[in-house]
Design a protein around this motif. Structure first.
Motif, mmCIF file in Angstrom:
data_model
loop_
_atom_site.group_PDB
_atom_site.id
_atom_site.type_symbol
_atom_site.label_atom_id
_atom_site.label_comp_id
_atom_site.label_asym_id
_atom_site.label_seq_id
_atom_site.Cartn_x
_atom_site.Cartn_y
_atom_site.Cartn_z
ATOM 1 N N PRO A 100 0.789 -1.228 0.000
ATOM 2 C CA PRO A 100 0.000 0.000 0.000
ATOM 3 C C PRO A 100 0.826 1.287 0.000
ATOM 4 O O PRO A 100 0.527 2.206 -0.764
ATOM 5 N N VAL A 101 1.894 1.345 0.817
ATOM 6 C CA VAL A 101 2.622 2.621 0.948
ATOM 7 C C VAL A 101 3.224 3.045 -0.391
ATOM 8 O O VAL A 101 3.013 4.163 -0.858
ATOM 9 N N GLY A 102 3.935 2.110 -1.013
ATOM 10 C CA GLY A 102 4.554 2.413 -2.295
ATOM 11 C C GLY A 102 3.525 2.787 -3.347
ATOM 12 O O GLY A 102 3.720 3.729 -4.122
ATOM 13 N N THR A 103 2.418 2.067 -3.363
ATOM 14 C CA THR A 103 1.394 2.324 -4.379
ATOM 15 C C THR A 103 0.782 3.704 -4.216
ATOM 16 O O THR A 103 0.559 4.412 -5.197
ATOM 17 N N ILE A 104 0.525 4.077 -2.951
ATOM 18 C CA ILE A 104 -0.048 5.412 -2.714
ATOM 19 C C ILE A 104 0.874 6.479 -3.287
ATOM 20 O O ILE A 104 0.456 7.353 -4.046
ATOM 21 N N PHE A 105 2.180 6.349 -2.965
ATOM 22 C CA PHE A 105 3.153 7.325 -3.444
ATOM 23 C C PHE A 105 3.212 7.341 -4.971
ATOM 24 O O PHE A 105 3.250 8.398 -5.591
ATOM 25 N N LEU B 226 9.603 6.196 -9.316
ATOM 26 C CA LEU B 226 10.611 6.790 -8.454
ATOM 27 C C LEU B 226 10.345 6.541 -6.961
ATOM 28 O O LEU B 226 11.256 6.127 -6.238
ATOM 29 N N PRO B 227 9.109 6.762 -6.480
ATOM 30 C CA PRO B 227 8.880 6.559 -5.046
ATOM 31 C C PRO B 227 9.233 5.146 -4.584
ATOM 32 O O PRO B 227 9.838 4.974 -3.514
ATOM 33 N N GLN B 228 8.896 4.152 -5.376
ATOM 34 C CA GLN B 228 9.192 2.778 -4.967
ATOM 35 C C GLN B 228 10.684 2.501 -4.970
ATOM 36 O O GLN B 228 11.193 1.785 -4.121
ATOM 37 N N ILE B 229 11.381 3.097 -5.937
ATOM 38 C CA ILE B 229 12.831 2.911 -5.974
ATOM 39 C C ILE B 229 13.467 3.547 -4.741
ATOM 40 O O ILE B 229 14.353 2.976 -4.115
ATOM 41 N N VAL B 230 12.974 4.726 -4.383
ATOM 42 C CA VAL B 230 13.489 5.397 -3.185
ATOM 43 C C VAL B 230 13.272 4.523 -1.954
ATOM 44 O O VAL B 230 14.185 4.298 -1.159
ATOM 45 N N LEU B 231 12.064 3.974 -1.815
ATOM 46 C CA LEU B 231 11.751 3.137 -0.652
ATOM 47 C C LEU B 231 12.641 1.897 -0.605
ATOM 48 O O LEU B 231 13.135 1.513 0.449
ATOM 49 N N MET B 232 12.868 1.299 -1.776
ATOM 50 C CA MET B 232 13.689 0.090 -1.847
ATOM 51 C C MET B 232 15.121 0.381 -1.387
ATOM 52 O O MET B 232 15.680 -0.333 -0.556
ATOM 53 N N TYR B 233 15.683 1.432 -1.931
ATOM 54 C CA TYR B 233 17.054 1.777 -1.554
ATOM 55 C C TYR B 233 17.146 2.182 -0.092
ATOM 56 O O TYR B 233 18.110 1.858 0.596
ATOM 57 N N LEU B 234 16.116 2.897 0.399
ATOM 58 C CA LEU B 234 16.099 3.288 1.810
ATOM 59 C C LEU B 234 16.208 2.044 2.678
ATOM 60 O O LEU B 234 17.016 1.983 3.602
ATOM 61 N N GLY B 235 15.419 1.046 2.344
ATOM 62 C CA GLY B 235 15.424 -0.195 3.119
ATOM 63 C C GLY B 235 16.777 -0.864 3.086
ATOM 64 O O GLY B 235 17.319 -1.269 4.114
#
Lengths: 74, 710
Positions: free
Chosen positions: B295-300, B348-357
């Protein structure tokens, strides 16, 4: 009684008696402080019992069974 | 101008220090034409260039066993006028000081920079820097490499004081030299071949005792030299030298005594527990994936693509519509330029989240634990625990992940690790899963994404296992891994790393991806005479020519082949190509997904062929940029072989997947399950018969097999 580092149980403490292996491996282990007379302890054993986390000179690192087998302890 | 070199063990904060003092004028010098990079930068003060600072690769010692050590030592030997800043980690200073002693033995007067002052303070530990200065005869600083002010004042001191290397003899050196002179000098003097036997500096003598390969190789390779080496070996001279250094450090008594074990935390009792370790890892990675793809990634993502449509896409499209009536120009800008940027940028948002993790795992120190936990399993498929980092990074981008494979010490392991990165589902493959899943399996999107992540891992492990058995056997890599302590992740550092990756991603998207999607659009919309004509465009001609090859996989429309062809440039383009093909260039994922299943789609798939398409897209050849990095890291031969294996394998797996899914769809679920079980039983029987035949070489005397030597 002399045995291999890899034979130690978890949390068991022992003193290093001799380090075997080629000069490359030996040097690497000596640099890390694995010298004769040092105290070692097994802190953790990996799921398949093939790697160990050991403590030495107040810090810790992971070694494989084949390396641990070359370290004789008492 | 002063030449300053940063020297230290790995993971002591050299690069942190480097980044703290310098912010501009990057100049990456490639030395000796090899992969190890010496970063060199000019230090400026008040606009004037005052010093050159070199960041040398992390090394444990100055002997020439490993490549990093040899490179560092050669550099130091050639540049005797260097000012050396020796960084040590205050937490394990005793171990780190070994290198400091070697530097002094070599004739340098290093400036000792004890890092992690903040952590020492927190733990109430104390290092006697005054005593260190006296005993070693060098200047000592105790600081925190992240603190710019402290770092700057150290460099100010270096720049304003005389840092010339005055030779200082450490107290134990005379003893070592005496031992060499009385016991071993004679052996070497007696060599018949007198080459290189007369002149030894004190440094050389100690290095000879340490059985330094480079020095010993200078002697001709004769029996008497080998015998002499054996004498040194039997006398344990290496241990003698190292023990002397350690004893000297202990005798200084500079560290307050503690009972703690650095790097090991109580929590490791649970995190590294034999039974809990893997479930805990699964939960942590699951949480990262859930955040990224759930959900979080999809919303972004939705929010981001809406913003793009509203504020970039629509205004520019309208503007172009208002200045020209030419349909070709209008469509080119809307579909090829704006469309492909939109398709890429919305992820982009999902890529950011992935790298953050990923960086969170790395910076906290948990990554090394994962390496330890998975060491045994990865060893079975011919990899090492250190491969874990590369594997996890390849969920971000296989290009950057391939670069991290150079951390592996063993060449065969490095090749295997590098070759498996393209099988992993990088963030560029995510849009493909998202689009196809929402077109064909709208209710099971998360499941589809996760299963293709797992498929990639599974196939990669199989490939590595086979490579390990057949061609790239892993020699027994001496696996010694230092355990860094858990640290509260530095937000600043993580944000910086993520930002760096995003920057590269956007640069790629803005240059190569944009250019190629424009080319694809032109190939797509022009015929061979370069006229605007979609019906027999160049690309459709090519695709129509080769698509029969893919019919066994269920790809019965040429558009599928077109998309895969474009995916060779970059996997991100696949989705935007589908969009362009179906006349929905630059529109949202949902619209592209609907266009796939609507009538007249040139990207026609059934449920079964959708699965085989996803399998193929997950596994087939790596993108251009990954191939270029692979060539650089492991050479042309292995890259070519790896790509060939990958293509054939993806074809085979997609074919099997297509047939199985089709069978399920035609004959119903339970019939399919029964057939699969029957098939599995037959395979097991065949395998058993095969192994019985293979076991023929039993020992004649006892029931043991080959391993018995009687």
């Amino acid at each position: 009684m002399e045995k291999k580092l890899s034979d130690l149980k978890k949390n068991e403490i022992a003193i290093i008696k001799k380090v075997e292996g080629d000069s490359h491996l030996k040097r690497r282990l000596f640099e890390l402080g694995m010298l004769v007379g040092e105290e070692v302890q097994i802190l953790s054993i990996s799921p398949l019992k093939n790697s160990f986390i050991i403590s030495l000179k107040g810090y810790c690192f992971a070694v494989r069974r084949d390396v641990a087998k070359k370290i004789l302890v008492v | 101008m002063k030449k300053i070199a940063l020297v230290g063990n790995p993971n002591t904060g050299k690069t942190t220090l480097f980044n703290s003092i310098l912010k501009t004028n990057e100049h990456v010098g490639n030395w000796h034409g090899v992969t190890v990079e010496f970063k060199e930068k000019l230090l400026k003060q008040n606009g004037k260039e005052v010093a050159v600072i070199t960041d040398l690769p992390g090394t444990y010692s100055l002997s020439s066993f490993s490549f990093e050590e040899a490179v560092t030592r050669d550099y130091l030997l050639k540049n005797k006028d260097l000012t050396i800043v020796n960084i040590v980690d205050g937490n394990c200073i005793k171990k780190n000081l070994i290198l400091t002693l070697e530097l002094i033995e070599m004739g340098f007067c290093p400036i000792l920079c004890i890092n992690m002052a903040n952590e020492l303070k927190k733990k109430n530990e104390y290092i006697d820097t005054k005593k260190l200065e006296q005993e070693l005869g060098i200047k000592v600083f105790l600081l925190n490499a992240q603190n710019r002010k402290e770092v700057k004042s150290m460099f100010d001191w270096i720049l304003t004081n005389n840092t010339e290397n005055t030779h200082k003899t450490l107290p134990y050196v005379d003893m070592l030299i005496h031992k060499f002179d009385t016991k071993y000098q004679k052996i070497i003097n007696d060599f018949k071949d007198k080459k290189h036997t007369n002149i030894f500096s004190n440094f050389d003598k100690i290095k000879l005792l340490e059985l330094d390969e480079r020095l010993w190789d200078k002697f001709s390779n004769s029996n008497e030299v080998n015998n002499a080496k054996q004498i040194f070996e039997n006398d344990e001279t290496i241990q003698f030298v190292l023990k002397t250094r350690y004893d000297f450090i202990e005798s200084l008594n500079i560290v307050s005594k503690t009972k703690r074990i650095y790097g090991y935390h109580k929590i490791d009792k649970i995190f590294l527990n034999r039974f809990f370790a893997i479930p805990i890892f699964a939960v942590i990675v699951g949480v990262i994936f859930f955040f990224t793809f759930g959900p979080v990634g999809t919303i972004f993502t939705d929010w981001f693509s809406n913003l793009y449509e509203l504020y970039v896409f629509n205004p520019i499209a309208n503007f172009i519509g208002s200045i020209t009536n030419n349909l070709f120009v209008q469509n080119f800008f809307v579909e090829a330029v704006l469309g492909s940027i939109g398709a890429i940028i919305s992820f982009l948002p999902q890529i950011v989240l992935m790298y953050l993790g990923l960086y969170l795992l790395e910076d906290s120190g948990y990554m090394s634990r994962i390496a330890f936990v998975f060491e045994d399993y990865l060893k079975k498929v011919g990899l090492s625990g250190k491969s874990v980092f590369t594997i996890l990074m390849s969920f971000g981008c296989s290009t950057t992940a391939t670069l991290t494979s150079r951390n592996l010490e063993n060449k065969n392991n490095k090749i295997k690790t590098a070759l498996l990165t393209p099988y992993m589902s990088c963030t560029a493959k995510l849009p493909i899963y998202a689009v196809v899943a929402s077109a064909f399996f709208p209710n099971h999107k998360f499941l589809v994404v996760i299963s293709f992540y797992l498929l990639g891992i599974l196939i990669a492990m199989l490939v590595s296992y086979v490579l390990n058995k057949k061609v790239l056997k892993s020699s027994e890599e001496n696996f010694v891994l230092e355990m860094p302590p858990y640290r509260v992740p530095s937000i600043k550092k993580i944000v910086k790393n993520v930002f760096q990756n995003i920057k590269e991603f956007l640069l790629r998207a803005g240059s190569i991806l944009l250019v190629f999607s424009c080319i694809v659009w032109i190939l797509q919309n022009c015929n061979i005479k370069l006229q605007y004509n979609q019906d027999d465009s160049i690309l459709s001609v090519i695709s129509k020519l080769i698509y029969p090859i893919f019919v066994p996989l269920g790809f019965e429309s040429y558009g599928v082949v077109t998309a895969l062809l474009c995916g060779f440039v970059a996997k991100e383009i696949i989705v935007s190509t589908i969009g362009i093909l179906n006349g929905h260039g630059g529109e949202s994922i949902d619209k592209i997904a609907t266009s796939i299943v609507s009538a007249g789609s040139v990207f026609y798939l059934t449920k079964a062929s959708a699965i085989s398409f996803l399998v193929f897209a997950t596994l087939y050849i790596p993108c251009v940029s990954t191939i270029s990095v692979l060539v650089k890291e492991i050479g042309k031969k292995w890259t070519a072989l790896g790509v060939a294996i990958q293509f054939l394998l993806s074809y085979a797996v997609a074919f099997v997947a297509y047939r199985i899914v089709n069978y399920f769809l035609i004959h119903g679920f339970w019939s399919g399950v029964v057939s699969l079980i029957c098939f599995a039983i037959i395979m097991v029987i065949i395998f058993e018969i095969y192994s019985i035949f293979k076991k023929k070489n039993f020992c004649k005397f006892c029931p043991k097999n080959k391993s018995c030597n009687k």
